[in-house]
Write an enzyme that holds these catalytic residues in place. Structure first.
Site, PDB file in Angstrom:
ATOM      1  N   TYR A 372       0.813  -1.237   0.000  1.00  0.00           N
ATOM      2  CA  TYR A 372       0.000   0.000   0.000  1.00  0.00           C
ATOM      3  C   TYR A 372       0.839   1.276   0.000  1.00  0.00           C
ATOM      4  O   TYR A 372       0.566   2.189   0.767  1.00  0.00           O
ATOM      5  CB  TYR A 372      -0.971   0.005   1.193  1.00  0.00           C
ATOM      6  N   HIS A 373       1.825   1.338  -0.886  1.00  0.00           N
ATOM      7  CA  HIS A 373       2.651   2.537  -0.996  1.00  0.00           C
ATOM      8  C   HIS A 373       2.685   3.063  -2.435  1.00  0.00           C
ATOM      9  O   HIS A 373       3.754   3.369  -2.955  1.00  0.00           O
ATOM     10  CB  HIS A 373       4.087   2.255  -0.536  1.00  0.00           C
ATOM     11  N   PRO A 374       1.553   3.196  -3.112  1.00  0.00           N
ATOM     12  CA  PRO A 374       1.606   3.679  -4.498  1.00  0.00           C
ATOM     13  C   PRO A 374       1.987   5.155  -4.555  1.00  0.00           C
ATOM     14  O   PRO A 374       1.488   5.970  -3.774  1.00  0.00           O
ATOM     15  CB  PRO A 374       0.178   3.460  -5.005  1.00  0.00           C
TER      16      PRO A 374
END
Length: 436
Positions: A372-374
């Protein structure tokens, strides 16, 4: 609470984001931070964002740290200090045992300001332009028709790496051919909108635990009472209490390229697959992927979700996959140390049948997950670069009265979790906006 490596920000500047070097951004990290350890060379003590030491540690957290030392790695008490490498307990963005979100830190204290209106359950659908100037925003609230709000000065998008580029494209800013394909009038041809998508890919090694001490078997009633009455106990834990940073043998410079999160619980399929019994999980992600993805529209309506082509493991030379294979081997090395002898059950993932590099590669392709680090889909940089979407002040290239302030403007992934860096960017952008 992780900032990344100092050289990550120096690299941003080298990539065209002038004024975003480590020397430039450290004051804004400190400005935002209220670290319970107090103010220091690297930390702030009076900011709105609470940063705390763990209030509760599962017994296996210390076992993991002991195993890290037995494997020959150093202990690091501050991943956001002078050195990032090593293992230790994570500080978290928590206050009084609860999550200190950006809303709690910044929005809640000013909710009664007369110049602030908060509209919830709203979806922004389009930005209206007049002569290349963003003048108003169209949105709907809970499906009850459309509303239009005029902007006296600027519109600032903070939708993140998925929503911000989608809204820009729906409003006519993006790759012209793609917009025309969906019948959208082009306001500004910016080929970089939706491109440069980067994310941290994560792979887990999971063991059964021979003792019922993990969070799988926590008595939730007792934990709830402890939390409600005293703000103590397992309910205050972020579960990923410890971890660390290492350089793989393929690291291209002095920066760690692997990040670990140790979880005293069984986690599979982002935690959606509830597994029986007790276990523990070691996450590891490759911090500096070469692979790039992109975001595309599926229609000219905000009601239709965009197409996300993450592009994981798509780099042409297979470098990302090679690093992740090594990451699995290091995870196994850590969990095989003597410290775990009294707790180690069967290896569930990858499983003892998975041993060769080819078998590990197949396991990674089957089980790897986003952490979850876009970032990167509205890249900040030099306006002369065709892939640039915003300038060094987060202003959208080629139009007036419009900025993007969120993780989508990061030119490149930082070496760590992205929450604190995004808050830092907002602090710095706020100062730019106030300066006019």
């Amino acid at each position: 609470y992780i900032r990344g490596h100092a050289k990550d920000y120096d690299e941003w500047q080298q990539l065209g984001a002038q004024g975003w070097s480590w020397e430039n951004v450290l004051p804004y990290f400190k400005k935002s931070e209220a670290n319970e350890r107090g103010e220091s060379e690297f930390h702030g003590g009076l900011g709105p964002l609470s940063v705390s030491n763990p209030r509760h540690l599962n017994p296996l957290t210390q076992v993991f740290l002991d195993a890290s030392e037995q494997a020959g790695y150093s202990i690091n008490k501050d991943f956001n200090g002078r050195h990032q490498e090593g293992f230790g307990c994570y500080q978290t963005t928590t206050r009084d045992g609860q999550r200190c979100s950006s809303a709690k830190a910044y929005l809640k204290p000013i909710q009664k300001r007369k110049n602030l209106t908060v509209i919830t359950k709203a979806t922004a659908s389009r930005i209206i332009f007049e002569n290349d100037k963003a003048t108003s925003l169209v949105y709907n609230v809970n499906g009850r028709g459309s509303f239009r709000e005029a902007a006296s000065k600027e519109i600032i998008l903070c939708g993140g790496s998925i929503n911000s580029p989608q809204l820009l494209m729906l409003s006519g800013i993006g790759p012209s051919a793609h917009l025309q394909q969906h019948g959208i009038d082009v306001v500004k041809d910016l080929p970089g909108v939706g491109e440069n998508l980067q994310d941290h890919l994560d792979i887990c090694t999971l063991h059964k635990c021979t003792q019922e001490i993990t969070y799988d078997t926590t008595n939730q009633v007792i934990a709830g009472i402890q939390f409600y009455l005293f703000k103590q106990g397992p309910g205050t834990s972020n579960v990923a209490e410890s971890g660390g940073f290492l350089r793989s043998s393929l690291a291209e410079d002095e920066r760690p390229d692997l990040q670990f999160h140790f979880v005293p619980a069984q986690l599979d399929d982002h935690g959606r697959n509830k597994m029986p019994g007790s276990g523990y999980t070691l996450h590891v992600c490759f911090l500096r992927p070469k692979s790039r993805g992109r975001l595309l529209l599926t229609s000219n309506s905000i009601q239709h979700k965009p197409r996300i082509e993450a592009g994981y493991l798509s780099d042409t030379d297979g470098f990302d996959l090679k690093v992740m294979v090594e990451a699995v081997k290091i995870s196994r090395k850590l969990l095989s140390q003597k410290a775990f002898d009294d707790y180690r059950g069967n290896e569930i993932f990858p499983g003892t049948a998975v041993q060769s590099d080819q078998e590990i590669e197949a396991f990674i392709r089957e089980k790897a997950e986003s952490i979850y680090h876009p970032v990167g889909t509205c890249k900040m940089g030099n306006p002369d670069d065709k892939g640039t979407v915003v300038d060094e002040q987060c202003r959208v290239i080629g139009v007036k009265g419009l900025r993007v302030v969120d993780s989508s403007v990061m030119p490149k992934l930082i070496g760590g979790n992205t929450n604190a860096p995004t808050i830092m960017m907002a602090e710095r952008a706020a100062e730019m906006i106030l300066a006019g």
